[in-house]
Design an enzyme around this catalytic site. Structure first.
Site, PDB file in Angstrom:
ATOM      1  N   LYS A 267      49.649 -15.513  -2.696  1.00  0.00           N
ATOM      2  CA  LYS A 267      48.580 -15.979  -3.483  1.00  0.00           C
ATOM      3  C   LYS A 267      47.319 -16.180  -2.861  1.00  0.00           C
ATOM      4  CE  LYS A 267      47.344 -20.131  -4.467  1.00  0.00           C
ATOM      5  NZ  LYS A 267      46.126 -20.062  -4.982  1.00  0.00           N
TER       6      LYS A 267
ATOM      7  N   GLY B  29      43.402 -22.253   5.187  1.00  0.00           N
ATOM      8  CA  GLY B  29      42.584 -22.974   4.175  1.00  0.00           C
ATOM      9  C   GLY B  29      42.067 -24.534   4.679  1.00  0.00           C
TER      10      GLY B  29
ATOM     11  N   GLU C   2      46.056 -21.752   9.618  1.00  0.00           N
ATOM     12  CA  GLU C   2      44.920 -21.627  10.354  1.00  0.00           C
ATOM     13  C   GLU C   2      44.013 -22.452   9.442  1.00  0.00           C
ATOM     14  OE1 GLU C   2      41.681 -21.016  11.070  1.00  0.00           O
ATOM     15  OE2 GLU C   2      41.428 -19.098   9.688  1.00  0.00           O
TER      16      GLU C   2
ATOM     17  N   GLY D   8      46.475 -27.849   4.452  1.00  0.00           N
ATOM     18  CA  GLY D   8      47.683 -27.298   5.556  1.00  0.00           C
ATOM     19  C   GLY D   8      48.582 -28.406   5.820  1.00  0.00           C
TER      20      GLY D   8
ATOM     21  N   GLU E 273      34.032 -30.771   8.395  1.00  0.00           N
ATOM     22  CA  GLU E 273      33.559 -29.238   8.036  1.00  0.00           C
ATOM     23  C   GLU E 273      32.844 -29.368   6.809  1.00  0.00           C
ATOM     24  OE1 GLU E 273      36.984 -27.033   6.974  1.00  0.00           O
ATOM     25  OE2 GLU E 273      36.521 -25.281   8.302  1.00  0.00           O
TER      26      GLU E 273
ATOM     27  N   THR F 164      42.384 -28.301   6.134  1.00  0.00           N
ATOM     28  CA  THR F 164      43.282 -29.010   7.122  1.00  0.00           C
ATOM     29  C   THR F 164      44.183 -29.957   6.018  1.00  0.00           C
ATOM     30  OG1 THR F 164      42.223 -29.023   9.207  1.00  0.00           O
ATOM     31  CG2 THR F 164      43.434 -30.898   8.777  1.00  0.00           C
TER      32      THR F 164
ATOM     33  N   CYS G  32      35.304 -21.042   8.731  1.00  0.00           N
ATOM     34  CA  CYS G  32      36.128 -21.902   9.469  1.00  0.00           C
ATOM     35  C   CYS G  32      35.661 -21.804  10.909  1.00  0.00           C
ATOM     36  CB  CYS G  32      37.549 -21.506   9.644  1.00  0.00           C
ATOM     37  SG  CYS G  32      38.082 -20.017   9.962  1.00  0.00           S
TER      38      CYS G  32
HETATM   39  P1  NDP Z   1      41.985 -25.157  -0.044  1.00  0.00           P
HETATM   40  O1  NDP Z   1      42.868 -25.519   1.320  1.00  0.00           O
HETATM   41  O2  NDP Z   1      42.392 -25.949  -0.924  1.00  0.00           O
HETATM   42  O3  NDP Z   1      42.533 -24.042  -0.486  1.00  0.00           O
HETATM   43  C1  NDP Z   1      43.160 -22.842   0.355  1.00  0.00           C
HETATM   44  C2  NDP Z   1      44.200 -22.058  -0.603  1.00  0.00           C
HETATM   45  O4  NDP Z   1      45.305 -23.091  -0.657  1.00  0.00           O
HETATM   46  C3  NDP Z   1      43.852 -21.498  -1.962  1.00  0.00           C
HETATM   47  O5  NDP Z   1      44.557 -20.352  -2.191  1.00  0.00           O
HETATM   48  C4  NDP Z   1      44.422 -22.711  -2.801  1.00  0.00           C
HETATM   49  O6  NDP Z   1      44.459 -22.443  -4.093  1.00  0.00           O
HETATM   50  C5  NDP Z   1      45.645 -23.068  -2.123  1.00  0.00           C
HETATM   51  N1  NDP Z   1      46.184 -24.434  -2.243  1.00  0.00           N
HETATM   52  C6  NDP Z   1      45.386 -25.702  -2.995  1.00  0.00           C
HETATM   53  N2  NDP Z   1      46.379 -26.620  -2.984  1.00  0.00           N
HETATM   54  C7  NDP Z   1      47.387 -26.374  -2.633  1.00  0.00           C
HETATM   55  C8  NDP Z   1      48.833 -26.855  -2.834  1.00  0.00           C
HETATM   56  N3  NDP Z   1      48.864 -27.881  -3.100  1.00  0.00           N
HETATM   57  N4  NDP Z   1      49.817 -25.974  -2.322  1.00  0.00           N
HETATM   58  C9  NDP Z   1      49.964 -24.810  -1.836  1.00  0.00           C
HETATM   59  N5  NDP Z   1      48.460 -24.239  -1.677  1.00  0.00           N
HETATM   60  C10 NDP Z   1      47.366 -24.929  -2.275  1.00  0.00           C
HETATM   61  O7  NDP Z   1      40.588 -25.042   0.170  1.00  0.00           O
HETATM   62  P2  NDP Z   1      39.483 -25.164  -0.817  1.00  0.00           P
HETATM   63  O8  NDP Z   1      39.180 -23.659  -1.278  1.00  0.00           O
HETATM   64  O9  NDP Z   1      39.719 -26.416  -1.760  1.00  0.00           O
HETATM   65  O10 NDP Z   1      38.214 -25.527   0.063  1.00  0.00           O
HETATM   66  C11 NDP Z   1      38.110 -26.908   0.747  1.00  0.00           C
HETATM   67  C12 NDP Z   1      37.496 -26.944   1.790  1.00  0.00           C
HETATM   68  O11 NDP Z   1      38.716 -26.489   2.965  1.00  0.00           O
HETATM   69  C13 NDP Z   1      36.389 -26.161   2.196  1.00  0.00           C
HETATM   70  O12 NDP Z   1      35.028 -26.978   1.980  1.00  0.00           O
HETATM   71  C14 NDP Z   1      36.445 -26.079   3.612  1.00  0.00           C
HETATM   72  O13 NDP Z   1      36.122 -27.256   4.433  1.00  0.00           O
HETATM   73  C15 NDP Z   1      37.892 -25.735   3.984  1.00  0.00           C
HETATM   74  N6  NDP Z   1      38.293 -24.365   3.777  1.00  0.00           N
HETATM   75  C16 NDP Z   1      38.606 -24.034   5.107  1.00  0.00           C
HETATM   76  C17 NDP Z   1      38.866 -22.578   5.188  1.00  0.00           C
HETATM   77  C18 NDP Z   1      39.280 -21.948   6.520  1.00  0.00           C
HETATM   78  O14 NDP Z   1      38.997 -20.697   6.423  1.00  0.00           O
HETATM   79  N7  NDP Z   1      39.834 -22.474   7.585  1.00  0.00           N
HETATM   80  C19 NDP Z   1      38.952 -21.822   4.036  1.00  0.00           C
HETATM   81  C20 NDP Z   1      38.560 -22.254   2.793  1.00  0.00           C
HETATM   82  C21 NDP Z   1      38.255 -23.727   3.042  1.00  0.00           C
HETATM   83  P3  NDP Z   1      43.339 -22.645  -5.309  1.00  0.00           P
HETATM   84  O15 NDP Z   1      42.225 -22.581  -4.456  1.00  0.00           O
HETATM   85  O16 NDP Z   1      43.447 -21.182  -6.032  1.00  0.00           O
HETATM   86  O17 NDP Z   1      43.555 -23.643  -5.945  1.00  0.00           O
END
Ligand code: NDP
Length: 502
Positions: free
Chosen positions: A189, A242, A264, A247, A396, A244, A298
């Protein structure tokens, strides 16, 4: 003033339409709902998707389970899996421009950078293909005449792969080829904001001859699709990149059926600079580390920890270089900083800046949204006089924002670097290798760059300490991460009875 590149409206543009991939078939979602994504740089719809629901997630997991339990993929020779992964890499290379353009249109990242990411991803697929032939266990011929021990590495099973929007094609390429190399099957996904290149990857894998059900790809929200992918009992492992926050939720969900998790997560990465550093080199790396991918990274080097004696000079030199960074239309090959992913995210970054000013930080450069007529953009921003306890120094921000802190002694620099919850990466700059190696050993981070920043290679493991994650991606052990260990304890010759010694 920032050098601005005004975006042009996308003329004669055809919106790409995508279905989801389940069991080798391109299908509509159970509810027939449609999701649209607009380019964050142009404000125009660029992609339309079939939105998946929990019902689709369960269908995809069932397909991956069948493909694992009954299909040929886990049973192929390593060489056969390697051949298919290499073929997919060749097809990716052939469609590199298309993949890069999709990532640029959906994420807002500069096209020149997106092309580099696709080339980097192809290299990772080829590296994973090589490792597919090297997954092996151990044998123990040292257990006496009556015993031979054989330790097998078996594919772990069905893997849920959940990826974010900041590096759409690169991050799925840090996970999927290694899972495939091990013989696993997967449900993937991508972020609903940037799903196009992952769906084209699905087309590529089908064209390369991957058996049905081995890779299934769903577009949908985290709550609707991601959550069932982390909860379902038929999933054996989750690989997530994604925030924390999500995560932690993923780990809680995984605990219900004790799935393996690889996480990660976020970072707030320090760059520690000593007075004897080559400042010309560092200034380039500081601008790159802070503003690459608009800071939506990140690994961003968002915390500059400068020796007090050089801080003023360094801030003024970074500001001069940062002013020349070309910000705007990501389709222009000369652009270096593109759009911010969503208006909501831009508002979140601006809130951090307002809070920091209220807490006493000084705006040395930039400081807010850039109006370029279309889309949402932000000027490269530098905050000085930041103190370690401020939110902008600890959390972040995920935008083009550098926070500047200062130190007097190596011990103080280390304490500041380690004073937050994250530990993804760090940089240290000094002509004295003693400084570099001492910081390298004391800073609690998964990667420490010395006199460079944000370099990488498929051979080098990547991941975080503490709340930056769990496990490592890439590197020679990346395939093993998707494998279980099984012991075959083999008896040779007549049995020695337990109750009746012979
Ligand atoms: P998220 O952690 O929300 O999203 C990452 C992934 O997880 C997306 O595919 C998202 O789906 C999915 N996801 C969201 N909620 C759930 C859940 N309950 N169960 C399983 N999967 C889920 O990051 P955001 O995109 O909202 O970004 C928010 C903040 O996170 C940023 O501002 C940044 O600080 C950080 N971030 C860090 C990243 C990294 O590389 N370490 C990458 C992206 C964000 P969908 O978005 O389609 O709803």
């Amino acid at each position: 003033m920032t050098v601005m590149v005004r975006p042009q409206a996308l003329a004669d543009f055809t919106v790409r339409e995508f279905k989801m991939l389940i069991d080798g078939q391109w299908t509509n979602g159970a509810e027939g709902r449609v999701l649209e994504r607009s380019s964050p740089a142009h404000g125009q719809v660029v992609s339309r998707y079939q939105a998946a629901t929990a019902t689709d997630a369960h269908r995809a997991i069932a397909a991956a389970r069948r493909a694992f339990d009954d299909g040929p993929w886990p049973r192929l020779k390593g060489a056969e899996r390697a051949a298919l992964i290499n073929k997919a890499a060749d097809l990716m290379e052939g469609r590199a421009d298309e993949l890069a353009r999709l990532d640029t249109l959906e994420s807002g990242k500069p096209i020149s950078q997106a092309k580099g990411e696709i080339a980097g991803a192809v290299d990772i697929w080829r590296y994973a293909a090589a490792l597919a032939r090297d997954l092996h266990g151990e044998s123990y011929n040292t257990l006496g005449d009556g015993t031979l021990g054989v330790v097998l590495r078996e594919p772990i099973g069905v893997v849920s792969i959940i990826t974010p929007w900041n590096f759409p094609f690169l991050i799925v390429s840090q996970k999927l080829p290694f899972a495939l190399a091990a013989g696993c099957t997967a449900v993937v996904k991508p972020s609903e904001l940037t799903s196009a290149s992952t769906l084209v990857l699905g087309e590529i894998l089908m064209d390369a001859g991957l058996p049905p059900g081995v890779v299934n790809i769903l577009v949908g929200t985290g709550a609707e699709v991601g959550a069932p992918m982390t909860l379902h009992a038929d999933v054996d492992m989750i690989s997530f990149t994604g925030s924390t926050l999500v995560g932690k939720l993923t780990m809680t969900n995984a605990a219900q059926t004790l799935k393996k998790v690889s996480l990660e997560l976020g970072g707030k990465n320090p760059q520690i600079v000593f007075p004897d550093a080559n400042l010309d080199e560092f200034i380039d790396a500081a601008v790159f580390g802070g503003f690459f991918n608009a800071g939506e990274c990140c690994n961003a080097g968002s915390r500059l920890i400068l020796h007090r004696s050089i801080a003023d000079e360094v801030v003024s030199r970074i500001s001069e270089v940062a002013k020349a960074v070309r910000t705007g239309d990501p389709l222009d090959p000369a652009t270096q900083v593109g759009a911010i992913i969503t208006p909501q995210h831009l508002a979140k970054i601006e809130k951090y800046l307002a809070e920091a000013s209220g807490d006493g930080a000084t705006l040395a450069l930039g400081g807010g949204a850039l109006d370029l007529g279309l889309g949402q953009f932000m000027s490269p921003t530098i905050l000085s006089n930041v103190r370690p306890e401020m939110a902008v120094a600890r959390e972040e921000v995920f935008g083009p924002v550098l926070s500047v802190l200062t130190f007097e002694t190596l011990e103080e620099a280390t304490t500041i670097a380690n004073s937050i919850d994250y530990g993804l990466s760090a940089g240290v700059w000094s002509a004295n290798m003693d400084n570099c190696l001492t910081i390298g050993r004391r800073v609690r981070a998964g990667t420490v760059w010395m006199n460079t920043f944000m370099d990488g290679a498929p051979e080098l493991p990547f991941g975080g300490y503490r709340q930056s994650g769990l496990g490592r991606e890439l590197g020679r052990h990346a395939v093993e991460d998707y494998a279980e260990t099984k012991t075959l304890n083999i008896h040779i010759g007549p049995r020695t009875g337990w109750w009746m010694p012979r």
